[in-house]
Design an enzyme around this catalytic site. Structure first.
Site: not given
Length: 294
Positions: A41, A69, A83, A182
């Protein structure tokens, strides 16, 4: 056309789409044959694996790699996009957020570890009746996506920071391909009854490729280099060393005896050149792709 073949491991900056990065690398590499293995993203940073020329043929087999992550989850608010870029849809009572204990958080995290059924974020790129879900959401539609199986191999709490009736959690996770971080933030907030969304995301690993091997766009602009095709394949896949006769057999589109190795298997000729990616099928090994010779 550029003569460069290989992977470019980019530390994607915030605010850039994955397509923006590909467009930049097309200019730097002098070829249009550039693609990436797994979108990030715009708000996210970190490892973006990009293939140039013949290395684009590896990308399909890298998309499914596990990923790592680091993220920040904000508890106390839910958003339409799960988000920080989306409109806030729920704000919890600050007292409820303040009442959360470390044990509460750990118990909620535990429910998100292992094999789970995850409902992707409504603003994902998944197609609904031929149109991307995010496009439907941005046009004002309510989108409900079906849950799908993913695996969260590890989900660790690194730290927490309370403030202004909210609670920020820094987490690190190892996840299977197709996992939406997310959605983990959203589901963590829901499990704790206060809502949650992602405020920061940094991908630190895709398969065998981590941030230590990545370069920024500025660095690539000064000196454009790639991870050579053979080296990239050796790092990512099981390896089969071929005889000269076996390499010739594969290049003629014929099959070999099975290797017993997990697919895809990177097959190399005696001089170290990548010949093909293979998979066992019964009593033979067949080519998933054969790399063209120069």
């Amino acid at each position: 056309m550029s003569a460069v073949d290989g992977l470019v491991l980019v530390d994607k900056p915030a605010g850039w789409t994955s397509h923006d990065v590909v467009a930049r690398l097309r200019r730097l590499a002098g070829t249009r044959k550039v693609g990436h293995a797994g979108t990030l993203d715009p708000m996210a940073t970190g490892v973006l694996v990009v293939g140039v020329n013949r290395a684009t043929r590896l990308l399909t087999h890298l998309v499914g790699a596990d990923k790592t992550y680091r993220a920040t989850v904000r508890l106390g608010q839910a958003t339409v996009t799960d988000d920080a870029e989306g409109e806030v849809t729920q704000t919890a009572d600050p007292a409820a957020v303040a009442a959360l204990t470390a044990a509460d958080v750990e118990q909620a995290l535990a429910t998100l570890r292992g094999p789970i059924e995850q409902v992707p974020s409504a603003v994902s790129a998944i197609k609904v009746d031929g149109q991307r879900a995010y496009a439907r959401v941005r046009s004002g539609e309510q989108v409900a996506l079906a849950a799908r199986p993913v695996t969260v191999h590890r989900l660790d709490l690194l730290g927490s920071r309370p403030g202004d009736g909210l609670l920020d959690l820094d987490v690190e996770c190892d996840v299977s391909s197709g996992t939406y971080v997310r959605a983990l933030a959203r589901d963590l907030g829901a499990a704790l009854g206060v809502g949650g969304h992602l405020t920061a995301l940094r991908r630190t690993r895709v398969g065998p490729y981590d941030l230590d091997r990545c370069r920024t766009l500025e660095q690539l602009g000064e000196s454009f280099t790639v991870l050579p095709l053979a080296e990239a394949a050796r790092a990512a896949f099981a390896v089969r060393e071929l005889t000269a006769d076996e390499a010739r057999t594969l290049r003629f589109g014929q099959r070999l005896s099975p290797s017993g190795l997990p697919a895809p298997v990177a097959a190399f000729d005696p001089d170290g050149t990548l010949v093909a990616l293979l998979e066992d099928r019964g009593d033979t090994a067949r080519s998933l792709l054969v790399v063209p010779t120069d």
